[in-house]
Design a protein around this motif. Sequence first.
Motif, short mmCIF file in Angstrom:
data_model
loop_
_atom_site.label_atom_id
_atom_site.label_comp_id
_atom_site.label_asym_id
_atom_site.label_seq_id
_atom_site.Cartn_x
_atom_site.Cartn_y
_atom_site.Cartn_z
N VAL A 269 0.73 -1.62 0.46
CA VAL A 269 -0.21 0.00 -0.12
C VAL A 269 0.70 0.98 0.49
O VAL A 269 1.86 1.74 0.55
CB VAL A 269 -0.84 -0.29 1.12
CG1 VAL A 269 -2.12 1.79 1.20
CG2 VAL A 269 -1.76 -1.01 1.30
N ALA B 250 -3.17 5.27 1.18
CA ALA B 250 -2.96 4.86 2.46
C ALA B 250 -3.69 6.27 2.87
O ALA B 250 -5.06 6.30 3.46
CB ALA B 250 -1.86 5.08 3.17
N ASP C 119 -7.68 -4.48 -5.74
CA ASP C 119 -6.65 -3.68 -5.12
C ASP C 119 -7.07 -2.14 -4.22
O ASP C 119 -6.19 -2.40 -2.96
CB ASP C 119 -5.45 -2.62 -6.17
CG ASP C 119 -4.79 -3.98 -6.73
OD1 ASP C 119 -4.85 -5.10 -6.62
OD2 ASP C 119 -4.05 -3.75 -8.04
N THR C 120 -7.67 -1.49 -4.06
CA THR C 120 -8.51 -0.61 -3.14
C THR C 120 -9.37 -1.27 -1.70
O THR C 120 -8.14 -0.98 -0.76
CB THR C 120 -9.46 0.09 -3.93
OG1 THR C 120 -8.44 0.71 -5.33
CG2 THR C 120 -9.79 1.22 -2.73
N ALA D 114 -6.09 -3.24 0.17
CA ALA D 114 -5.49 -1.52 1.30
C ALA D 114 -6.45 -1.49 1.70
O ALA D 114 -5.50 -1.48 2.97
CB ALA D 114 -5.07 -0.81 0.05
#
Length: 143
Positions: A88, A93, A123-124, A127
């Motif tokens: 991340v 972040a 992916d988000t 994270a």
Amino acid sequence: MTHEDAGHYAEKHKDKKLDEKAAQVLREKSKNGQIACASAHAAAKEVDMTPLEIGVQADLLELRLIKCSNGLFGYEPGGKILKKDISVSDELAEKIKAAAENEIITCAQCWETARTMKISRVDTASACDVLGIRIKKCQLGAF
């Protein structure tokens, strides 16, 4: 709805009526009583409804939502496809933490973060998971 409620989605919406145009589109986009998140969103656009409205229509048809665009549910085996080993970036972040309130980010905010960062929704969401941020308020009403 929880897994135990599967097949009883319409009970949440006793005051709602099935829209025949939406029902037709949802039936066309579903298979074996299931509809993917992306297909439900496409159906919403096609019939000019909000994602939440189309989610209600899917519930009234007893369609099970699968393949969450954030990777949170509906995948075999195990349900989720979040990446536990994702790196991340500080920028990602910061964006996630800025959008989050009480360590919760909405599904829509997750999608918007993915769009602005030019990364996948999975992916988000991955994270978010790594950062301990929970995703709530599914746009389709699944959670």
